[in-house]
Write an enzyme that holds these catalytic residues in place. Structure first.
Site, mmCIF file in Angstrom:
data_model
loop_
_atom_site.group_PDB
_atom_site.id
_atom_site.type_symbol
_atom_site.label_atom_id
_atom_site.label_comp_id
_atom_site.label_asym_id
_atom_site.label_seq_id
_atom_site.Cartn_x
_atom_site.Cartn_y
_atom_site.Cartn_z
ATOM 1 N N SER A 11 2.487 -0.386 -19.334
ATOM 2 C CA SER A 11 3.138 -1.112 -20.430
ATOM 3 C C SER A 11 2.285 -0.954 -21.685
ATOM 4 O O SER A 11 1.072 -1.138 -21.652
ATOM 5 C CB SER A 11 3.272 -2.591 -20.066
ATOM 6 O OG SER A 11 3.496 -3.342 -21.261
ATOM 7 N N HIS A 36 6.341 1.835 -19.334
ATOM 8 C CA HIS A 36 7.163 0.622 -19.282
ATOM 9 C C HIS A 36 7.265 0.079 -20.700
ATOM 10 O O HIS A 36 6.252 -0.217 -21.335
ATOM 11 C CB HIS A 36 6.479 -0.372 -18.342
ATOM 12 C CG HIS A 36 7.149 -1.708 -18.217
ATOM 13 N ND1 HIS A 36 8.004 -2.013 -17.185
ATOM 14 C CD2 HIS A 36 7.066 -2.817 -18.984
ATOM 15 C CE1 HIS A 36 8.426 -3.263 -17.326
ATOM 16 N NE2 HIS A 36 7.863 -3.777 -18.413
ATOM 17 N N ASP A 38 8.502 -2.724 -23.199
ATOM 18 C CA ASP A 38 8.908 -4.123 -23.288
ATOM 19 C C ASP A 38 9.606 -4.393 -24.615
ATOM 20 O O ASP A 38 8.969 -4.499 -25.660
ATOM 21 C CB ASP A 38 7.679 -5.024 -23.159
ATOM 22 C CG ASP A 38 7.143 -5.047 -21.738
ATOM 23 O OD1 ASP A 38 7.932 -5.358 -20.826
ATOM 24 O OD2 ASP A 38 5.946 -4.733 -21.542
ATOM 25 N N MET A 40 11.573 -6.907 -26.900
ATOM 26 C CA MET A 40 11.769 -8.358 -27.066
ATOM 27 C C MET A 40 12.446 -8.615 -28.402
ATOM 28 O O MET A 40 12.111 -7.978 -29.400
ATOM 29 C CB MET A 40 10.424 -9.078 -27.036
ATOM 30 C CG MET A 40 9.586 -8.749 -25.795
ATOM 31 S SD MET A 40 8.115 -9.745 -25.717
ATOM 32 C CE MET A 40 7.276 -8.987 -24.308
ATOM 33 N N HIS A 69 12.456 -2.302 -20.388
ATOM 34 C CA HIS A 69 12.586 -3.672 -19.892
ATOM 35 C C HIS A 69 13.120 -4.499 -21.057
ATOM 36 O O HIS A 69 12.370 -4.859 -21.959
ATOM 37 C CB HIS A 69 11.200 -4.165 -19.418
ATOM 38 C CG HIS A 69 11.201 -5.583 -18.939
ATOM 39 N ND1 HIS A 69 10.022 -6.289 -18.730
ATOM 40 C CD2 HIS A 69 12.209 -6.421 -18.616
ATOM 41 C CE1 HIS A 69 10.331 -7.519 -18.316
ATOM 42 N NE2 HIS A 69 11.637 -7.621 -18.235
ATOM 43 N N MET A 71 14.136 -7.567 -22.777
ATOM 44 C CA MET A 71 14.087 -9.029 -22.800
ATOM 45 C C MET A 71 14.828 -9.468 -24.057
ATOM 46 O O MET A 71 14.237 -9.927 -25.036
ATOM 47 C CB MET A 71 12.630 -9.498 -22.790
ATOM 48 C CG MET A 71 11.970 -9.319 -21.425
ATOM 49 S SD MET A 71 10.169 -9.321 -21.497
ATOM 50 C CE MET A 71 9.867 -7.602 -21.904
ATOM 51 N N MET A 140 9.411 -10.709 -12.088
ATOM 52 C CA MET A 140 8.409 -11.119 -13.080
ATOM 53 C C MET A 140 7.469 -12.138 -12.466
ATOM 54 O O MET A 140 7.897 -13.171 -11.949
ATOM 55 C CB MET A 140 9.091 -11.705 -14.314
ATOM 56 C CG MET A 140 9.931 -10.668 -15.022
ATOM 57 S SD MET A 140 9.552 -10.399 -16.755
ATOM 58 C CE MET A 140 7.809 -10.459 -16.877
ATOM 59 N N GLY A 145 7.363 -12.466 -22.188
ATOM 60 C CA GLY A 145 7.093 -12.697 -23.609
ATOM 61 C C GLY A 145 5.749 -12.183 -24.069
ATOM 62 O O GLY A 145 5.615 -11.687 -25.186
ATOM 63 N N PHE A 146 4.764 -12.279 -23.198
ATOM 64 C CA PHE A 146 3.416 -11.897 -23.633
ATOM 65 C C PHE A 146 2.644 -11.208 -22.515
ATOM 66 O O PHE A 146 2.858 -11.489 -21.337
ATOM 67 C CB PHE A 146 2.640 -13.139 -24.088
ATOM 68 C CG PHE A 146 3.305 -13.843 -25.217
ATOM 69 C CD1 PHE A 146 3.092 -13.456 -26.526
ATOM 70 C CD2 PHE A 146 4.202 -14.881 -24.966
ATOM 71 C CE1 PHE A 146 3.746 -14.081 -27.576
ATOM 72 C CE2 PHE A 146 4.863 -15.521 -26.009
ATOM 73 C CZ PHE A 146 4.630 -15.131 -27.317
ATOM 74 N N GLY A 147 1.751 -10.319 -22.924
ATOM 75 C CA GLY A 147 0.852 -9.684 -21.973
ATOM 76 C C GLY A 147 -0.340 -10.591 -21.722
ATOM 77 O O GLY A 147 -0.526 -11.605 -22.394
ATOM 78 N N GLY A 148 -1.137 -10.223 -20.735
ATOM 79 C CA GLY A 148 -2.413 -10.907 -20.523
ATOM 80 C C GLY A 148 -2.334 -12.257 -19.840
ATOM 81 O O GLY A 148 -3.290 -13.026 -19.860
ATOM 82 N N ASP A 179 6.130 -7.157 -12.348
ATOM 83 C CA ASP A 179 5.748 -7.131 -13.762
ATOM 84 C C ASP A 179 5.063 -8.438 -14.160
ATOM 85 O O ASP A 179 5.680 -9.505 -14.094
ATOM 86 C CB ASP A 179 6.995 -6.901 -14.626
ATOM 87 C CG ASP A 179 6.656 -6.714 -16.105
ATOM 88 O OD1 ASP A 179 5.462 -6.571 -16.450
ATOM 89 O OD2 ASP A 179 7.602 -6.727 -16.921
ATOM 90 N N GLY A 180 3.805 -8.310 -14.566
ATOM 91 C CA GLY A 180 3.080 -9.461 -15.085
ATOM 92 C C GLY A 180 1.808 -9.766 -14.319
ATOM 93 O O GLY A 180 1.847 -10.063 -13.121
ATOM 94 N N GLY A 181 0.676 -9.640 -14.992
ATOM 95 C CA GLY A 181 -0.596 -10.027 -14.391
ATOM 96 C C GLY A 181 -1.111 -9.088 -13.313
ATOM 97 O O GLY A 181 -1.953 -9.481 -12.496
ATOM 98 N N GLY A 201 -0.061 -3.885 -17.843
ATOM 99 C CA GLY A 201 -0.192 -3.965 -19.290
ATOM 100 C C GLY A 201 -1.636 -4.138 -19.701
ATOM 101 O O GLY A 201 -2.411 -3.179 -19.756
ATOM 102 N N SER A 202 -2.025 -5.394 -19.956
ATOM 103 C CA SER A 202 -3.331 -5.670 -20.571
ATOM 104 C C SER A 202 -4.510 -5.038 -19.828
ATOM 105 O O SER A 202 -5.496 -4.645 -20.459
ATOM 106 C CB SER A 202 -3.534 -7.181 -20.702
ATOM 107 O OG SER A 202 -3.321 -7.820 -19.465
#
Ligand code: DX5
Ligand code: ZN
Length: 322
Positions: A11, A36, A38, A40, A69, A71, A140, A145-148, A179-181, A201-202
Site C-alpha cells: 500500500s 494496493h 487506497d 478515499m 481498494h 473506500m 479489514m 481511513g488511515f495507515g499505521g 488489510d490493516g496493521g 502499508g506503514s
C-alpha cells in the site's frame, strides 16, 4: 528465496505523495507482488487520498498488478473510471448504501477481479448475498481511513479463515486479503489463518528500514504460519507450480482438458516426455495448478482411468492396423 504461498500487496498510503511514481517503482524493486491503492473520498472515511487519474498515471511506471481498494460512498458511479485506469482488481465496501451486485458484475464483465471489503464491525455474513460474484474477500483489521493503526487480532481470528468459505465457488483463484496493521509482528498469525494476500502499508515506509527485507520477512513469516497452523507442518505449495495430472494422446488430452476446465480448474496441455504413439505423435501432459491437484483428483480420477484405458485401446488398434 523459494517461491512461497503468501503474496504481499504494497500500500502506498504512507509513501511520499509528492513522488508516488518513485514509491511504486521502489515497491516493485523490493519484491512486492502487487500495488494496493487506497482510494478515499473524505465521505465514506474521514480522509482523502487520490483517484482514478492518479492511478492511470501510475499504471505506466510498473507492470505489477493494481488492486484498487475503494473506500468511497458511491463506487457504482465511479467504477468505470477505475476499470479504465487499468486496475486488475477492484474491491468496494459492503457497507455502501447503494446496490452492490451491479458494480461487482461490471468489474467482472470487464475481466477484472471483483472484491468486497468489510469494516471490523461488519459481520462476514453481510457478504453472503454477493458470494457468487466475488473473487476477493478483503478483511479489514483496522478501521479504514488511515495507515499505521494496530492490527485487530480478534477480528482476524473471527473472519479470516471463514472468509475462505465465501470463495468456495472458485476452484482456483479466489483470494482472501487482510488489510490493516500487517507487519513482521502480525504476519505469521495472518498466514496461519490462510490469507492469500497481505496488504502492507506503514511497515514498508519506515525510515531506515530496507523495504525488500521487510517484504521477504513478512512473506516468510506468513508461510510459516500457514505451514504450522493449517498444513500439518508441510511447506506450502508455491502458487505458480503446475503438476501433470495425466499423460494422453493429443485428442484425448484435449477432451479431458475441456472437461476439467468446465469446472473452473485451469489446464495446460504440454508436450512433455511422454511416449510416442503409433501415429508418431507424442503424448501430451495434462497439467493443473499444484494447489488444485487434490480437487482435480477428487473430481476426475475416475475419468482419468477411463481415458488411459481408451488411449491404450486406441494405440492397440492403430498398431494392429499398421
Ligand atoms: C487503511 C487502508 C490500508 C492501509 C494499511 O484504510 O485500507 O490499506 O494502507 O496500512 P497499514 O499497513 O499501515 O495498516
Ligand atoms: Zn486498503
Amino acid at each position: 528465496m523459494a517461491p512461497g504461498r503468501a503474496r504481499v500487496a504494497a500500500s502506498i498510503l504512507d509513501a511520499d505523495f509528492a513522488n508516488l511514481g518513485n514509491a511504486v517503482r521502489r515497491c516493485e524493486r523490493s519484491g512486492a507482488d502487487r500495488i494496493h491503492l487506497d482510494v478515499m473520498d473524505g465521505h465514506f472515511v474521514p480522509n482523502l487520498t487520490f483517484g482514478a487519474r492518479t492511478i492511470k498515471s501510475l499504471r505506466r511506471v510498473t507492470r505489477l498488478p493494481f488492486d484498487a481498494h475503494l473506500m468511497i460512498s458511491e463506487p457504482g458511479r465511479y467504477v468505470d473510471e477505475y476499470i479504465d485506469a487499468g486496475c486488475d482488481s477492484i474491491t468496494i465496501h459492503v457497507e455502501v448504501e447503494e446496490p452492490i451486485s451491479p458494480t461487482l458484475g461490471k468489474i467482472r464483465r470487464a475481466g477484472r477481479a471483483a472484491g468486497l471489503s468489510l469494516r471490523p464491525a461488519t459481520p462476514l455474513s453481510a457478504l453472503e448475498p454477493y458470494q457468487e460474484l466475488l473473487d476477493i474477500v478483503m478483511v479489514m483489521t483496522v478501521e479504514p481511513g488511515f495507515g499505521g493503526q494496530k492490527f485487530m487480532k480478534d477480528v482476524a481470528r473471527a473472519k479470516l479463515l471463514p472468509a475462505r468459505d465465501l470463495l468456495r465457488h472458485k476452484a482456483v483463484g479466489g483470494e482472501v486479503h487482510v488489510d490493516g496493521g500487517v507487519n513482521r509482528e502480525t504476519a505469521e498469525f495472518a498466514g496461519g489463518q490462510g490469507v492469500d494476500v497481505l496488504v502492507v502499508g506503514s511497515a514498508l515506509w519506515i525510515k531506515g528500514h530496507d523495504m525488500g527485507r521487510e517484504i521477504r520477512l513478512i512473506k516468510a513469516l506468513a508461510d510459516e504460519g500457514y505451514q504450522y497452523e493449517l498444513n500439518a507442518g508441510v511447506p506450502p505449495i508455491p502458487r505458480d507450480k503446475w503438476v501433470s495430472f495425466a499423460r494422453l494422446p493429443k485428442t484425448f488430452a484435449k477432451r479431458f482438458m475441456d472437461e476439467i476446465e468446465a469446472g473452473g480448474i485451469p489446464v495446460l496441455m504440454l508436450r512433455g516426455n511422454g511416449q510416442i504413439n503409433p501415429d508418431g505423435v507424442r503424448d501430451y501432459e495434462v497439467m493443473v495448478p499444484a494447489s488444485a491437484e487434490a480437487l482435480t483428483a477428487e473430481r476426475h480420477a475416475d475419468a482419468r482411468d477411463r481415458y488411459l484405458q481408451d488411449a491404450e485401446d486406441w494405440r492397440r488398434a492403430l498398431r494392429a492396423a499398421g
